[in-house]
Design a protein around this motif. Structure first.
Motif, PDB file in Angstrom:
ATOM      1  N   HIS A 109      -9.512  28.406   8.275  1.00  0.00           N
ATOM      2  CA  HIS A 109      -9.246  27.122   9.441  1.00  0.00           C
ATOM      3  C   HIS A 109      -9.827  27.587  10.755  1.00  0.00           C
ATOM      4  O   HIS A 109     -10.289  26.862  11.468  1.00  0.00           O
ATOM      5  CB  HIS A 109      -7.606  27.020   9.435  1.00  0.00           C
ATOM      6  CG  HIS A 109      -7.321  26.253  10.396  1.00  0.00           C
ATOM      7  ND1 HIS A 109      -7.501  24.651  10.640  1.00  0.00           N
ATOM      8  CD2 HIS A 109      -6.488  26.356  11.686  1.00  0.00           C
ATOM      9  CE1 HIS A 109      -7.037  24.009  11.471  1.00  0.00           C
ATOM     10  NE2 HIS A 109      -6.483  25.087  12.168  1.00  0.00           N
ATOM     11  N   GLN A 110      -9.629  29.011  11.264  1.00  0.00           N
ATOM     12  CA  GLN A 110     -10.081  29.347  12.282  1.00  0.00           C
ATOM     13  C   GLN A 110     -11.546  29.371  12.641  1.00  0.00           C
ATOM     14  O   GLN A 110     -12.236  28.765  13.552  1.00  0.00           O
ATOM     15  CB  GLN A 110      -9.765  31.018  12.448  1.00  0.00           C
ATOM     16  CG  GLN A 110      -9.706  31.594  13.887  1.00  0.00           C
ATOM     17  CD  GLN A 110      -9.289  32.832  14.040  1.00  0.00           C
ATOM     18  OE1 GLN A 110      -9.286  33.610  13.156  1.00  0.00           O
ATOM     19  NE2 GLN A 110      -9.074  33.193  15.106  1.00  0.00           N
ATOM     20  N   VAL A 111     -12.477  29.673  11.410  1.00  0.00           N
ATOM     21  CA  VAL A 111     -13.924  29.444  11.335  1.00  0.00           C
ATOM     22  C   VAL A 111     -14.372  28.107  11.683  1.00  0.00           C
ATOM     23  O   VAL A 111     -15.002  27.674  12.414  1.00  0.00           O
ATOM     24  CB  VAL A 111     -14.338  30.025  10.256  1.00  0.00           C
ATOM     25  CG1 VAL A 111     -15.889  29.776  10.076  1.00  0.00           C
ATOM     26  CG2 VAL A 111     -14.471  31.563  10.026  1.00  0.00           C
ATOM     27  N   ASP A 112     -13.588  27.140  10.795  1.00  0.00           N
ATOM     28  CA  ASP A 112     -13.906  25.779  11.027  1.00  0.00           C
ATOM     29  C   ASP A 112     -13.505  25.223  12.159  1.00  0.00           C
ATOM     30  O   ASP A 112     -14.527  24.284  12.937  1.00  0.00           O
ATOM     31  CB  ASP A 112     -12.988  25.032   9.861  1.00  0.00           C
ATOM     32  CG  ASP A 112     -13.353  25.285   8.647  1.00  0.00           C
ATOM     33  OD1 ASP A 112     -14.608  25.916   8.426  1.00  0.00           O
ATOM     34  OD2 ASP A 112     -12.616  24.752   7.601  1.00  0.00           O
ATOM     35  N   GLN A 113     -12.556  25.424  12.859  1.00  0.00           N
ATOM     36  CA  GLN A 113     -12.299  25.232  14.301  1.00  0.00           C
ATOM     37  C   GLN A 113     -13.510  25.503  15.059  1.00  0.00           C
ATOM     38  O   GLN A 113     -13.537  24.723  16.127  1.00  0.00           O
ATOM     39  CB  GLN A 113     -10.825  25.715  14.688  1.00  0.00           C
ATOM     40  CG  GLN A 113      -9.838  24.940  14.037  1.00  0.00           C
ATOM     41  CD  GLN A 113      -9.745  23.242  14.126  1.00  0.00           C
ATOM     42  OE1 GLN A 113      -9.490  23.008  15.440  1.00  0.00           O
ATOM     43  NE2 GLN A 113      -9.693  22.573  13.219  1.00  0.00           N
ATOM     44  N   SER A 170     -17.092  30.337   3.197  1.00  0.00           N
ATOM     45  CA  SER A 170     -17.818  30.252   1.809  1.00  0.00           C
ATOM     46  C   SER A 170     -19.072  30.249   1.619  1.00  0.00           C
ATOM     47  O   SER A 170     -19.780  30.620   0.543  1.00  0.00           O
ATOM     48  CB  SER A 170     -17.388  28.794   1.170  1.00  0.00           C
ATOM     49  OG  SER A 170     -17.714  27.718   1.669  1.00  0.00           O
ATOM     50  N   ASP A 171     -19.868  30.187   2.939  1.00  0.00           N
ATOM     51  CA  ASP A 171     -21.242  30.590   2.839  1.00  0.00           C
ATOM     52  C   ASP A 171     -21.568  31.855   2.697  1.00  0.00           C
ATOM     53  O   ASP A 171     -22.782  32.479   2.397  1.00  0.00           O
ATOM     54  CB  ASP A 171     -22.018  30.098   4.214  1.00  0.00           C
ATOM     55  CG  ASP A 171     -21.922  28.494   4.385  1.00  0.00           C
ATOM     56  OD1 ASP A 171     -21.865  28.040   3.408  1.00  0.00           O
ATOM     57  OD2 ASP A 171     -22.067  28.139   5.646  1.00  0.00           O
ATOM     58  N   SER A 218     -21.715  23.494  15.282  1.00  0.00           N
ATOM     59  CA  SER A 218     -22.253  24.201  14.106  1.00  0.00           C
ATOM     60  C   SER A 218     -21.575  24.036  12.576  1.00  0.00           C
ATOM     61  O   SER A 218     -20.451  23.449  12.754  1.00  0.00           O
ATOM     62  CB  SER A 218     -22.295  25.876  14.648  1.00  0.00           C
ATOM     63  OG  SER A 218     -22.962  26.390  13.163  1.00  0.00           O
ATOM     64  N   ASP A 219     -22.125  24.385  11.723  1.00  0.00           N
ATOM     65  CA  ASP A 219     -21.409  24.254  10.393  1.00  0.00           C
ATOM     66  C   ASP A 219     -21.218  25.215   9.440  1.00  0.00           C
ATOM     67  O   ASP A 219     -21.071  25.019   8.447  1.00  0.00           O
ATOM     68  CB  ASP A 219     -22.166  23.074   9.802  1.00  0.00           C
ATOM     69  CG  ASP A 219     -23.335  23.140   9.502  1.00  0.00           C
ATOM     70  OD1 ASP A 219     -24.197  24.336   9.816  1.00  0.00           O
ATOM     71  OD2 ASP A 219     -24.151  22.453   8.902  1.00  0.00           O
TER      72      ASP A 219
END
Length: 218
Positions: free
Chosen positions: A137-141, A153-154, A148-149
């Motif tokens: 969640h932190q990375v997505d935010q 999971s990358d 950026s995207d």
């Protein structure tokens, strides 16, 4: 938004601050980086960490993660801590040379404008089984805020698993919030002049690029 208790004594004065939690959370959401200070003085040094806002079960929380070598890890393993979180949004010097009163009487002095928010509440360690979801969640935010995207999971799953063993999650539940916004409210006739001044401030050291490219400052 939760209802917080209001302190009796106000500083800065009410003209420059308020106890509106929505405004405080707005600052936190935009800044995303806080100074964490246990209120009992357990730590001599403040801890700095990026945090995201999470809404869960009717509560508004702030979550993040730290490396286990951080002194907060041992403290939180023993139980929750009463802490203060400070989000510093912006600040800058304002010269009296731009005030309309300057050529009239000269009775003007410099000031420093700023916007910040602070929260008082309880900091806890996030259960280990919830750490991965917190990291995702932190990375997505953070990625979304920068357009950026990249996703967790990358990266190879075994690599993430290895690194996640070295960190722990934190969750802060605010009980009280305060926002400071000293923005020349006491000089309404000079507002446009102050805005123009701030737009032309030459402060390169407020950018990461300055510190990363200046060898004398490393």
């Amino acid at each position: 938004m939760p209802v917080f208790a209001v302190t009796a004594r106000h500083y800065p004065p009410e003209l420059f601050s308020d106890d509106n939690p929505e405004r405080a959370f707005d600052v936190a959401e935009k800044v995303k980086f806080a100074c964490i200070q246990p209120e009992d003085g357990t730590l001599c040094d403040a801890v700095f960490a990026p945090l995201v806002i999470v809404r869960r079960a009717g509560k508004v929380l702030l979550e993040g993660h730290l490396v286990k070598t951080n002194p907060l890890y041992e403290l939180l393993m023993q139980g929750s801590l009463h802490c203060r979180l400070v989000f510093q949004a912006a600040d800058g010097y304002v010269s009296p040379s731009i005030y309309a009163e300057k050529p009239k009487s000269g009775k003007v002095v410099p000031t420093w404008n700023y916007v910040a928010a602070q929260f008082f509440g309880t900091l806890k360690k996030v259960p280990d089984q919830d750490l991965f979801a917190l990291l995702e969640h932190q990375v997505d935010q953070f990625e979304h805020s920068q357009g950026s995207d990249w996703r967790l999971s990358d990266a190879p799953s075994d690599y993430i698993e290895q690194l996640s063993q070295a960190v722990f999650g934190i969750c802060f539940e605010p009980a009280r919030a305060r926002t400071h916004h000293k923005l020349s409210q006491n000089r309404p006739t000079d507002k446009m002049a102050v805005v123009a001044w701030t737009q032309n401030l030459d402060t390169p050291y407020k950018t990461l690029a300055y510190w990363m490219s200046n060898p004398d400052e490393q």
